[in-house]
Design a protein around this motif. Structure first.
Motif, PDB file in Angstrom:
ATOM      1  N   TRP A 182      -9.922  -2.872   0.959  1.00 40.35           N
ATOM      2  CA  TRP A 182      -9.303  -2.038   1.980  1.00 40.35           C
ATOM      3  C   TRP A 182      -9.942  -2.295   3.333  1.00 40.35           C
ATOM      4  O   TRP A 182     -11.163  -2.394   3.446  1.00 40.35           O
ATOM      5  CB  TRP A 182      -9.459  -0.570   1.619  1.00 40.35           C
ATOM      6  CG  TRP A 182      -8.681  -0.182   0.414  1.00 40.35           C
ATOM      7  CD1 TRP A 182      -9.125  -0.102  -0.876  1.00 40.35           C
ATOM      8  CD2 TRP A 182      -7.287   0.151   0.383  1.00 40.35           C
ATOM      9  NE1 TRP A 182      -8.099   0.257  -1.704  1.00 40.35           N
ATOM     10  CE2 TRP A 182      -6.959   0.436  -0.962  1.00 40.35           C
ATOM     11  CE3 TRP A 182      -6.288   0.257   1.344  1.00 40.35           C
ATOM     12  CZ2 TRP A 182      -5.674   0.804  -1.348  1.00 40.35           C
ATOM     13  CZ3 TRP A 182      -5.021   0.625   0.961  1.00 40.35           C
ATOM     14  CH2 TRP A 182      -4.719   0.892  -0.380  1.00 40.35           C
ATOM     15  N   ARG A 202      -9.235  -1.336   7.776  1.00 40.89           N
ATOM     16  CA  ARG A 202      -8.544  -0.420   8.674  1.00 40.89           C
ATOM     17  C   ARG A 202      -8.625  -0.924  10.100  1.00 40.89           C
ATOM     18  O   ARG A 202      -9.529  -1.672  10.462  1.00 40.89           O
ATOM     19  CB  ARG A 202      -9.137   0.984   8.576  1.00 40.89           C
ATOM     20  CG  ARG A 202     -10.562   1.118   9.104  1.00 40.89           C
ATOM     21  CD  ARG A 202     -11.084   2.526   8.857  1.00 40.89           C
ATOM     22  NE  ARG A 202     -12.416   2.722   9.427  1.00 40.89           N
ATOM     23  CZ  ARG A 202     -13.143   3.821   9.235  1.00 40.89           C
ATOM     24  NH1 ARG A 202     -12.659   4.828   8.487  1.00 40.89           N
ATOM     25  NH2 ARG A 202     -14.333   3.928   9.777  1.00 40.89           N
ATOM     26  N   GLU A 261       0.833  -1.200   0.000  1.00 39.50           N
ATOM     27  CA  GLU A 261       0.000   0.000   0.000  1.00 39.50           C
ATOM     28  C   GLU A 261       0.869   1.253   0.000  1.00 39.50           C
ATOM     29  O   GLU A 261       2.015   1.220   0.446  1.00 39.50           O
ATOM     30  CB  GLU A 261      -0.891   0.061   1.259  1.00 39.50           C
ATOM     31  CG  GLU A 261      -1.679  -1.170   1.570  1.00 39.50           C
ATOM     32  CD  GLU A 261      -0.994  -2.071   2.564  1.00 39.50           C
ATOM     33  OE1 GLU A 261      -1.682  -2.866   3.231  1.00 39.50           O
ATOM     34  OE2 GLU A 261       0.251  -2.015   2.682  1.00 39.50           O
ATOM     35  N   LEU A 290      -8.282   3.649  -3.271  1.00 39.67           N
ATOM     36  CA  LEU A 290      -9.373   4.040  -2.384  1.00 39.67           C
ATOM     37  C   LEU A 290      -9.316   5.556  -2.253  1.00 39.67           C
ATOM     38  O   LEU A 290      -8.394   6.104  -1.656  1.00 39.67           O
ATOM     39  CB  LEU A 290      -9.258   3.398  -1.001  1.00 39.67           C
ATOM     40  CG  LEU A 290     -10.390   3.749  -0.043  1.00 39.67           C
ATOM     41  CD1 LEU A 290     -11.715   3.142  -0.525  1.00 39.67           C
ATOM     42  CD2 LEU A 290     -10.084   3.286   1.379  1.00 39.67           C
ATOM     43  N   CYS A 331      -4.434  -3.126   2.732  1.00 34.89           N
ATOM     44  CA  CYS A 331      -4.968  -3.699   1.504  1.00 34.89           C
ATOM     45  C   CYS A 331      -4.839  -5.221   1.614  1.00 34.89           C
ATOM     46  O   CYS A 331      -3.868  -5.729   2.189  1.00 34.89           O
ATOM     47  CB  CYS A 331      -4.180  -3.179   0.308  1.00 34.89           C
ATOM     48  SG  CYS A 331      -4.696  -3.825  -1.296  1.00 34.89           S
ATOM     49  N   ILE A 354     -13.898   2.959  -4.212  1.00 34.01           N
ATOM     50  CA  ILE A 354     -12.873   1.970  -4.503  1.00 34.01           C
ATOM     51  C   ILE A 354     -12.867   1.725  -5.996  1.00 34.01           C
ATOM     52  O   ILE A 354     -13.926   1.686  -6.634  1.00 34.01           O
ATOM     53  CB  ILE A 354     -13.118   0.659  -3.720  1.00 34.01           C
ATOM     54  CG1 ILE A 354     -11.928  -0.274  -3.866  1.00 34.01           C
ATOM     55  CG2 ILE A 354     -14.416  -0.002  -4.142  1.00 34.01           C
ATOM     56  CD1 ILE A 354     -11.994  -1.498  -2.951  1.00 34.01           C
ATOM     57  N   TYR A 386      -4.476   1.672   7.566  1.00 40.49           N
ATOM     58  CA  TYR A 386      -5.264   1.126   6.477  1.00 40.49           C
ATOM     59  C   TYR A 386      -4.472   0.032   5.764  1.00 40.49           C
ATOM     60  O   TYR A 386      -3.306   0.230   5.406  1.00 40.49           O
ATOM     61  CB  TYR A 386      -5.652   2.234   5.496  1.00 40.49           C
ATOM     62  CG  TYR A 386      -6.789   3.079   6.006  1.00 40.49           C
ATOM     63  CD1 TYR A 386      -6.605   3.940   7.085  1.00 40.49           C
ATOM     64  CD2 TYR A 386      -8.060   2.999   5.441  1.00 40.49           C
ATOM     65  CE1 TYR A 386      -7.654   4.702   7.588  1.00 40.49           C
ATOM     66  CE2 TYR A 386      -9.117   3.766   5.926  1.00 40.49           C
ATOM     67  CZ  TYR A 386      -8.906   4.604   7.002  1.00 40.49           C
ATOM     68  OH  TYR A 386      -9.952   5.368   7.488  1.00 40.49           O
ATOM     69  N   CYS A 407      -2.767   0.475  -3.955  1.00 39.29           N
ATOM     70  CA  CYS A 407      -2.336  -0.868  -3.557  1.00 39.29           C
ATOM     71  C   CYS A 407      -2.039  -1.692  -4.791  1.00 39.29           C
ATOM     72  O   CYS A 407      -2.799  -1.676  -5.754  1.00 39.29           O
ATOM     73  CB  CYS A 407      -3.419  -1.546  -2.730  1.00 39.29           C
ATOM     74  SG  CYS A 407      -3.121  -3.303  -2.389  1.00 39.29           S
TER      75      CYS A 407
END
Length: 127
Positions: A38, A40, A6, A83, A98, A72, A96, A22
């Motif tokens: 994605w 988080r 990412e 994203l 990926c 996205i 965050y 990503c």
């Protein structure tokens, strides 16, 4: 060996925007990857889905918290997932990640169903 990477995190003020990128590599076209997305994780909280895309289709899935504020997208030519996040809030502050998976039928936003992960990129939103 599948590698996920990412980039694009950073610090912004509330109301600002960020675009995360990503790339996933190290697997052949015969490896049937199904979803990429994605996630988080904020300190002290569980990892949660943000947005995912069904590979090879236009199907996208968003968490309620990011619906309407994020988009996205997948650039197939560049093999890059993006994203775009707008109207960011302090509660969006998190690492965050990926991820990509081969599982087809499980919840696309369920982090536990993804096997291949990047190292993460930090997003910090200040008020």
């Amino acid at each position: 060996q599948v590698q996920v990477a990412e980039s694009g995190g950073g610090s912004v003020q509330a109301g600002g925007s960020l675009r995360l990128s990503c790339t996933a590599s190290g697997y052949s076209s015969s490896t049937y990857m199904t979803y990429m997305g994605w996630f988080r994780q904020a300190p002290g909280k569980e990892r949660e889905g943000v947005a995912t895309i069904r590979l090879g289709t236009a199907l996208t899935y968003y968490a309620d918290s990011m619906q309407g504020r994020s988009t996205i997208s997948l650039d197939n030519a560049k093999k890059t997932l993006y994203l775009q996040m707008n109207s960011l809030k302090p509660e969006d502050t998190a690492m965050y990640y990926c991820a990509i998976r081969r599982i087809l039928h499980d919840n696309p936003l369920s982090a536990s169903t993804y096997y291949y992960w990047g190292q993460g990129t930090q997003v910090t939103v200040s008020s």
